[in-house]
Design a protein around this motif. Structure first.
Motif: not given
Ligand code: C2O
Ligand code: CU
Length: 456
Positions: A140-144, A389-391, A434-438
């Motif tokens: 888990y982490h901040s998604h700001n 990709l989330h979820r 969907f995103h780059c995790h950088q």
């Molecule tokens: Cu670990 Cu959109 O993130």
């Protein structure tokens, strides 16, 4: 505008992005939770607040963390058992906690853009209720979004591990050791394209040599659950004289648990590996890059009844290859649909485009429930991109033309100037980012929204 109006259909979606677009893309207003929703105790409580983190004696950084500790508490939860989490926010800005790698609904996933409400600032609380799925190493982490503020989101100490247990763990190990990688004191490198650099590095919140060593006994099997909680950097780790038998990637068991000298983890990725302790001594489990190791990226592994300074030795040259962990298939069933996504840098060198557009203007990725899609991720840049990709969990089909199968992940590094193919089964209706995790790529346009036809 209500959420329903906002999300009604593709065209409304597209226009709402334009309407409310900006640094965060969509930002909806949510009513406060009702007394009924907040009734009863929570299973887990997290409190976001400021801490002075002592990385090493005499070297502290001020950062944000959960429950005053870095990493945040290790959450051991049961697969399929509903969970109530309270998050309190003692900072002056709204924040949001993302549960990375879980198949949970968009309104609790922890992403503003998917419609999850944030945690209000100044002592506010938000309760998330969901059922953890699937089993494995999650986090888990901040998604700001952080933008150019390097004191926010994944640049901070707001990260922790979630182990989702299903009772089916064969338990082929004697000891379990979490390893969470992070960096501190970020700053912008000014010569060349805009990029983030760091002064200090840590494993489990401490610089090499400053924390408690990992204490092992000869012939013990140690399961390392490694999470790269870095905002921007991919890392390679080694433990001199030992091999890692990789049993899971991103928490999902691999079909071929291969032994490797070096483990590679990009931002967002997890590697579970078992090490048989058969080389008594005091060793450094650390990053391959010497300046980073010297700036803290390591942890001491100490066998019982041994002493002396921890030893490091560079491993033999090694190439990390996802496709080694699953067999190549002679044939693979055709997907129901295909999509190519090209990643490219803008001329300014730090904005990113997906098929020619940057978030919030990227085209939505439309899917239909129950169908299988093959995405061709085409990296037309000199940077590796750990895309997430989330979820959902996807299957690797090929990396740079080399086929594989049975390797399930939620982050995949697409190598520079190469392609990766992944198969996604659309079985988690709702918005999925969907995103780059950088973090710096994500904050500079590298995002798109996957959307189910006919589902808000
Ligand atoms: Cu670990 Cu959109 O993130
Ligand atoms: Cu990237």
């Amino acid at each position: 505008m209500t959420r329903r109006e906002l999300l009604a259909g593709v065209s409304a979606w597209a226009s709402s992005v334009v309407l409310l677009g900006g640094q965060h893309g969509i930002r909806q207003r949510h009513p406060p939770q009702t007394p009924e929703e907040l009734a009863g105790p929570a299973d887990i409580t997290l409190r976001i607040g400021e801490v002075n983190l002592e990385l090493a004696p005499g070297r502290s950084v001020k950062t944000l963390a959960y429950n005053g500790q870095v990493p945040g508490p290790l959450l051991r939860v049961r697969r399929g058992r509903p969970l109530t989490l309270d998050v309190w926010n003692d900072t002056r800005e709204e924040d949001i906690v993302h549960w990375h790698g879980l198949h949970i609904p968009a309104d609790v996933d922890g992403v503003y853009e998917e419609g999850t409400p944030g945690v209000p600032p100044n002592g506010g609380r938000r309760r998330y209720v969901f059922t953890p799925e699937p089993a494995g190493t999650r986090w888990y982490h901040s998604h700001n979004s952080a933008g150019r503020n390097l004191k926010k989101s994944t640049y901070t100490g707001q990260f922790g591990m979630v182990v989702v247990e299903d009772g089916a763990d064969p338990g082929a190990y004697d000891q379990e050791v979490p390893i969470l990688l992070h960096e501190w004191d970020p700053f912008f490198r000014r010569n060349g394209p805009l990029d983030v650099e760091f002064k200090y590095f840590s494993i489990n919140g401490r610089m090499l040599g400053a924390g408690e060593p990992i204490r092992v006994r000869q012939s013990e099997r140690v399961l390392f659950r490694i999470v790269n909680a870095s905002a921007t950097l991919e890392h390679q780790l080694a433990l001199p004289g030992h091999v890692f038998r990789v049993i899971a990637l991103d928490g999902n068991p691999v079909p071929q648990p291969v032994a490797v000298h070096v483990v590679d983890v990009a931002p967002g990725e997890r590697v579970d590996a078992i090490v048989e302790m058969n080389r008594p001594g005091v060793w450094v489990l650390g990053g391959l890059k010497t300046p980073q190791r010297e700036a803290g990226l390591g942890i001491v592994v100490e066998y019982a009844d041994t002493s002396g300074p921890p030893r490091w030795a560079p491993p033999l040259p090694f190439v990390w290859d996802y496709t080694a962990f699953g067999p190549a298939l002679a044939t693979r069933p055709e997907p129901d649909g295909r999509l190519t996504m090209a990643f490219r840098a803008k001329d300014d060198g730090h904005h990113w485009m997906l098929n020619g557009k940057s978030w919030p203007d990227t085209d939505p990725i439309l899917v239909e429930r129950g169908k299988r899609y093959r995405w061709v991720l085409d990296n037309q840049s000199a940077d590796p991109h750990p895309v997430h990709l989330h979820r959902h969990t996807f299957e690797l089909v090929s990396i740079a033309g080399r086929p594989t199968s049975g390797v399930w992940k939620d982050v995949v590094v697409v190598p520079p100037w190469k392609q990766a193919e992944i198969d996604i089964v659309a079985d988690q209706p709702g918005l999925a980012l969907f995103h780059c995790h950088q973090q710096f790529h994500m904050d500079n346009g590298f995002m798109a929204m996957m959307q189910y036809a006919g589902v808000p």
